[in-house]
Design a protein around this motif. Structure first.
Motif, PDB file in Angstrom:
ATOM      1  N   GLY A 305       0.805  -1.206   0.000  1.00  0.00           N
ATOM      2  CA  GLY A 305       0.000   0.000   0.000  1.00  0.00           C
ATOM      3  C   GLY A 305       0.843   1.262   0.000  1.00  0.00           C
ATOM      4  O   GLY A 305       2.052   1.231   0.236  1.00  0.00           O
ATOM      5  N   PRO A 306       0.193   2.419  -0.256  1.00  0.00           N
ATOM      6  CA  PRO A 306       0.917   3.698  -0.188  1.00  0.00           C
ATOM      7  C   PRO A 306       1.282   4.029   1.248  1.00  0.00           C
ATOM      8  O   PRO A 306       0.663   3.529   2.197  1.00  0.00           O
ATOM      9  N   LEU A 307       2.285   4.871   1.427  1.00  0.00           N
ATOM     10  CA  LEU A 307       2.725   5.246   2.766  1.00  0.00           C
ATOM     11  C   LEU A 307       1.560   5.785   3.582  1.00  0.00           C
ATOM     12  O   LEU A 307       1.306   5.339   4.703  1.00  0.00           O
ATOM     13  N   ASP A 308       0.833   6.745   3.048  1.00  0.00           N
ATOM     14  CA  ASP A 308      -0.346   7.310   3.696  1.00  0.00           C
ATOM     15  C   ASP A 308      -1.446   7.390   2.646  1.00  0.00           C
ATOM     16  O   ASP A 308      -1.361   8.209   1.725  1.00  0.00           O
ATOM     17  N   PRO A 309      -2.467   6.543   2.737  1.00  0.00           N
ATOM     18  CA  PRO A 309      -3.519   6.529   1.711  1.00  0.00           C
ATOM     19  C   PRO A 309      -4.229   7.865   1.540  1.00  0.00           C
ATOM     20  O   PRO A 309      -4.847   8.108   0.496  1.00  0.00           O
ATOM     21  N   GLU A 310      -4.143   8.747   2.553  1.00  0.00           N
ATOM     22  CA  GLU A 310      -4.850  10.018   2.485  1.00  0.00           C
ATOM     23  C   GLU A 310      -3.978  11.166   2.002  1.00  0.00           C
ATOM     24  O   GLU A 310      -4.451  12.300   1.889  1.00  0.00           O
ATOM     25  N   CYS A 311      -2.699  10.887   1.705  1.00  0.00           N
ATOM     26  CA  CYS A 311      -1.772  11.948   1.321  1.00  0.00           C
ATOM     27  C   CYS A 311      -1.653  12.039  -0.192  1.00  0.00           C
ATOM     28  O   CYS A 311      -1.652  11.017  -0.894  1.00  0.00           O
ATOM     29  N   ASP A 312      -1.522  13.265  -0.697  1.00  0.00           N
ATOM     30  CA  ASP A 312      -1.420  13.483  -2.141  1.00  0.00           C
ATOM     31  C   ASP A 312       0.005  13.768  -2.605  1.00  0.00           C
ATOM     32  O   ASP A 312       0.212  14.189  -3.748  1.00  0.00           O
ATOM     33  N   CYS A 313       1.008  13.535  -1.744  1.00  0.00           N
ATOM     34  CA  CYS A 313       2.382  13.867  -2.136  1.00  0.00           C
ATOM     35  C   CYS A 313       2.930  12.857  -3.151  1.00  0.00           C
ATOM     36  O   CYS A 313       2.381  11.773  -3.333  1.00  0.00           O
ATOM     37  N   ARG A 317       1.886   8.908  -3.784  1.00  0.00           N
ATOM     38  CA  ARG A 317       1.263   8.580  -5.071  1.00  0.00           C
ATOM     39  C   ARG A 317       2.060   7.540  -5.850  1.00  0.00           C
ATOM     40  O   ARG A 317       1.517   6.887  -6.739  1.00  0.00           O
ATOM     41  N   THR A 318       3.339   7.380  -5.544  1.00  0.00           N
ATOM     42  CA  THR A 318       4.234   6.654  -6.446  1.00  0.00           C
ATOM     43  C   THR A 318       4.782   5.355  -5.879  1.00  0.00           C
ATOM     44  O   THR A 318       4.976   4.391  -6.637  1.00  0.00           O
ATOM     45  N   TYR A 319       5.041   5.296  -4.576  1.00  0.00           N
ATOM     46  CA  TYR A 319       5.806   4.167  -4.020  1.00  0.00           C
ATOM     47  C   TYR A 319       5.037   3.431  -2.935  1.00  0.00           C
ATOM     48  O   TYR A 319       4.193   4.000  -2.242  1.00  0.00           O
ATOM     49  N   THR A 320       5.377   2.160  -2.786  1.00  0.00           N
ATOM     50  CA  THR A 320       4.761   1.335  -1.752  1.00  0.00           C
ATOM     51  C   THR A 320       5.542   1.453  -0.441  1.00  0.00           C
ATOM     52  O   THR A 320       6.716   1.838  -0.423  1.00  0.00           O
ATOM     53  N   ARG A 321       4.873   1.057   0.628  1.00  0.00           N
ATOM     54  CA  ARG A 321       5.543   1.007   1.914  1.00  0.00           C
ATOM     55  C   ARG A 321       6.711   0.019   1.878  1.00  0.00           C
ATOM     56  O   ARG A 321       7.758   0.280   2.493  1.00  0.00           O
ATOM     57  N   ALA A 322       6.512  -1.085   1.187  1.00  0.00           N
ATOM     58  CA  ALA A 322       7.567  -2.104   1.107  1.00  0.00           C
ATOM     59  C   ALA A 322       8.824  -1.529   0.448  1.00  0.00           C
ATOM     60  O   ALA A 322       9.948  -1.774   0.900  1.00  0.00           O
ATOM     61  N   TYR A 323       8.629  -0.762  -0.622  1.00  0.00           N
ATOM     62  CA  TYR A 323       9.784  -0.197  -1.317  1.00  0.00           C
ATOM     63  C   TYR A 323      10.476   0.856  -0.464  1.00  0.00           C
ATOM     64  O   TYR A 323      11.705   0.899  -0.375  1.00  0.00           O
TER      65      TYR A 323
END
Length: 382
Positions: A305-313, A317-323
């Motif tokens: 998933g995204p770092l913060d699903p509610e953030c538009d940065c 928008r681009t990277y997963t938490r795993a990455y």
């Protein structure tokens, strides 16, 4: 040139518009810190893309390296670092008391030892005004004595009284400099309220500060330096009724998400803090529904998933938490940039949303719900 208009209020919270030589700043506002003429790891274009309206430079660090005269020759901070929007410089007061290996406080000023090479220097109120003029920021801060957190009443009294005496010297020298440097920058001087953790001393400092000149803004210093958060909030509540309504109010060095919203609710307009980039370099990030977390936690190893699903940065928008976890654990510099981008956008956006909620008339209920959720996420992880 220096105008502040309050456009909406809800209780003590205010939404305003501050006009400065290099642009207009909508308040409440979070100001990223560019200590050494850079917001660490980011370009000016990236910082602007995050929605930043104004940034900070640090007088102490820039005086020591590369030197304020060099910055003047390069067109001031705006020309030197390529940032065309407003800039604020602090006075270096906090740094000469906290970073220098040795310092000696006297009525003349502070003699301190450089943390870089051990050389000795003297900061007086007059000298600081000269340095800040060379740096060329829109807003410059008066030289103050910032006592350690939870200082004794005696130390706090000495510090605020000396700060008031130094303020008069700052004001006098600040008024002289345009005639000596007619082609120099157009600037305004903000005074700083001190007084430690003692409400009566804070009020005495505030009253003396207000009576000392015709100001375009006012700052509250010496908080978030070790005192408990409830103590800071109580001091802001004590000051709020006597803070001039027509001036923007700047709470120095404060910028954790909960502190920002709590202070906005108590009438503060402007904030700065190194925490977004410092935390990012250490793997700590803010997530709306989870509080502060560290990306190196094992639970993120396979999280797509995204770092913060509610953030538009860009990062979210681009990277997963795993990455992002992989980059940080592997020691890749890109992780510092990406986490700093998120943290800065998080605070800039939080201040922007607070402004919207003040204008809509529901800031109090929105901020309480936001804070409850933020703290609950942190508590749920223990």
């Amino acid at each position: 040139m220096f105008e502040f208009e309050i456009q909406a209020t809800e209780g003590a919270a205010r939404a305003g518009r501050l006009t400065l030589p290099h642009g207009v700043v909508q308040t409440p506002v979070f100001m990223p810190v560019g200590t050494q003429a850079t917001v660490k790891t980011l370009t000016p274009e990236e910082v602007e893309g995050l929605g930043a309206q104004i940034i900070l430079g640090n007088t102490y660090h820039l005086y020591l390296r590369p030197g304020h005269e060099l910055v003047r020759e390069m067109g001031g901070l705006h020309g030197f670092q390529g940032w065309r929007k407003p800039i604020l410089t602090d006075s270096g007061g906090f740094q000469v008391f906290s970073l220098s290996d040795i310092n000696t406080i006297a009525e003349e000023g502070v003699t301190f030892q450089s943390h870089i090479d051990g050389s000795r220097h003297l900061f007086t109120p007059e000298r600081v005004m000269e340095i800040e003029r060379a740096l060329g920021a829109d807003i410059i801060m008066a030289f103050d004595q910032c006592p350690p957190g939870q200082s004794s009443r005696e130390v706090a009294t000495q510090a605020y009284e000396r700060t008031l005496r130094w303020l008069e010297r700052c004001r006098t020298r600040f008024a002289q400099l345009p005639a000596e440097d007619p082609g120099g920058p157009v600037q305004t001087l903000f005074p700083i309220v001190q007084g430690g953790i003692y409400p009566d001393l804070r009020l005495e400092s505030l009253r003396g500060t207000v009576n000392a000149g015709d100001w375009d803004g006012i700052a509250i210093g010496g908080l978030s330096v070790g005192e408990p958060k409830p103590t800071m909030y109580a001091l802001l509540e004590a000051l709020q009724p006597e803070l001039p309504e027509t001036l923007p109010r700047y709470l120095m060095g404060v910028g954790y998400p909960d502190d920002l919203l709590e202070a906005i609710g108590r009438g503060v307009d402007m904030f700065d803090c190194v925490a977004p980039t410092r935390n990012g370099r250490n793997g700590a990030v803010w997530i709306a529904g989870e509080g502060q977390v560290n990306i190196k936690q094992n639970r993120f190893r396979t999280d797509a998933g995204p770092l913060d699903p509610e953030c538009d940065c860009y990062t979210c928008r681009t990277y997963t938490r795993a990455y992002l976890r992989h980059l940080f654990v592997a020691g890749e510099g890109l992780s510092m940039r990406l986490l700093s981008i998120h943290n800065l956008r998080f605070l800039v956006r939080l201040a922007d949303t607070a402004r919207e909620r003040i204008a809509a008339g529901d800031f109090a209920s929105w901020s309480r719900a936001w804070l409850d959720r933020f703290h609950a996420g942190r508590a749920a992880r223990g």
